[in-house]
Design a protein around this motif. Sequence first.
Motif, PDB file in Angstrom:
ATOM      1  N   UNK A 263       0.834  -1.206   0.000  1.00  0.00           N
ATOM      2  CA  UNK A 263       0.000   0.000   0.000  1.00  0.00           C
ATOM      3  C   UNK A 263       0.866   1.253   0.000  1.00  0.00           C
ATOM      4  N   UNK A 264       1.879   1.255   0.870  1.00  0.00           N
ATOM      5  CA  UNK A 264       2.782   2.409   0.940  1.00  0.00           C
ATOM      6  C   UNK A 264       3.527   2.604  -0.371  1.00  0.00           C
TER       7      UNK A 264
ATOM      8  N   UNK B  94      -8.974   3.853   0.537  1.00  0.00           N
ATOM      9  CA  UNK B  94     -10.009   2.920   0.962  1.00  0.00           C
ATOM     10  C   UNK B  94      -9.429   1.841   1.876  1.00  0.00           C
ATOM     11  N   UNK B  95      -8.262   1.307   1.508  1.00  0.00           N
ATOM     12  CA  UNK B  95      -7.631   0.263   2.321  1.00  0.00           C
ATOM     13  C   UNK B  95      -7.273   0.802   3.699  1.00  0.00           C
TER      14      UNK B  95
ATOM     15  N   UNK C 240      -2.615 -11.501  -2.014  1.00  0.00           N
ATOM     16  CA  UNK C 240      -3.844 -10.845  -2.456  1.00  0.00           C
ATOM     17  C   UNK C 240      -3.641  -9.326  -2.590  1.00  0.00           C
ATOM     18  N   UNK C 241      -3.015  -8.735  -1.600  1.00  0.00           N
ATOM     19  CA  UNK C 241      -2.780  -7.284  -1.633  1.00  0.00           C
ATOM     20  C   UNK C 241      -1.871  -6.925  -2.813  1.00  0.00           C
TER      21      UNK C 241
ATOM     22  N   UNK D  69      -1.267  -4.733  -8.327  1.00  0.00           N
ATOM     23  CA  UNK D  69      -0.851  -4.904  -9.718  1.00  0.00           C
ATOM     24  C   UNK D  69      -2.043  -4.748 -10.663  1.00  0.00           C
ATOM     25  N   UNK D  70      -3.227  -5.207 -10.231  1.00  0.00           N
ATOM     26  CA  UNK D  70      -4.423  -5.126 -11.080  1.00  0.00           C
ATOM     27  C   UNK D  70      -4.792  -3.707 -11.458  1.00  0.00           C
TER      28      UNK D  70
END
Length: 337
Positions: free
Chosen positions: A39-40, A270-271, A300-301, A306-307
């Motif tokens: 995330x960071x 959001x996360x 998953x994260x 990447x998605x």
Amino acid sequence: MRFTTGGSSTRSWEPAVTADTSDLHYWLHWRVSLCALWVLGCMVVAAYLIWRHEGPGADRRPGAAGGGGKDPRPGVLYDDEAWRPCLRDIHPAWLLAYRLISFFVLLSLLIVIVISDRGKIFYYYTQWTFILVTIYFGLGTALSIYGCSKIADENVGTSRTDIELGSYVVGGTAAKPNVEEEDGTREIAGFWGYLLQIIYQTNAGAVMLTDCVFWFIIFPFLTIKDYNLNFLLIGMHSVNAVFLLGEAALNSLRFPWFRIAYFLFWTALYVIFQWVVHASTPLWWPYPFLDLSANLAPLWYFAVAIMQLPCYVVFRLVIRLKHHLLTRWFPGSVIRG
């Protein structure tokens, strides 16, 4: 196990609480640190892209795109691009009508969702994105009204000048002002125009991510659980994309690649919101892959991070295809954004 995706249904499933997320030990696990790193990392990349390419001084920063010519900054936006259609032969009133209808439909669905789900509307990424799309069409409608009123004022001024000079103007010519002016003479968009552009490109990635995750990841799980789709679920995961693609086909907004940064920030926000909520109160996770107690959580994260790139690229390719087709079919009318 109950599992919901943000729409009301008599047959829905919510994941059971797998761990006490308010316990400090939950957040001290190595999986949490690795997920936080993804995330960071997205936020750092986003901040760098904005610093390097956004703002009036971007062209003077090291390695920035541009640096000469009529349009040194790839992110520049002109005032008329916020409300003018992609073809000169289309009056801005048509884009206004489309945005107004889209805003009305999306707002109506949003009101139904709020009445149905109440506070849960702020718990899902789907609703976050749906609200942002609604805001986009509301702001777009306001800017289109501004543009149409501006054209009307110009037409009135032109008509008065023609009357005073005794000249004759072919009907309808004044309704299509020339936009092929030198970039140096065109008015740069203000705050609201750039805000529209940023929300537009944030929505482009977020809507694609929302719908792809639902239809290709979550929906198969619901099918296994013998889940019956309802009107709200289908609407939230299809109508938003349909309206946004229609908007992309009509408007003349540019689509500079670096504004994927705002999409990255949106998803990261959001996360982080979910982490703050779960750190305060032990709750089930709205999406199973957000559960930090799962052994595959880092994977998953990383996958979701990447998605974001292909989701954004797909919409950008749609824009490029649009310009290619318009240039081929309407070479004398197309307005390149």
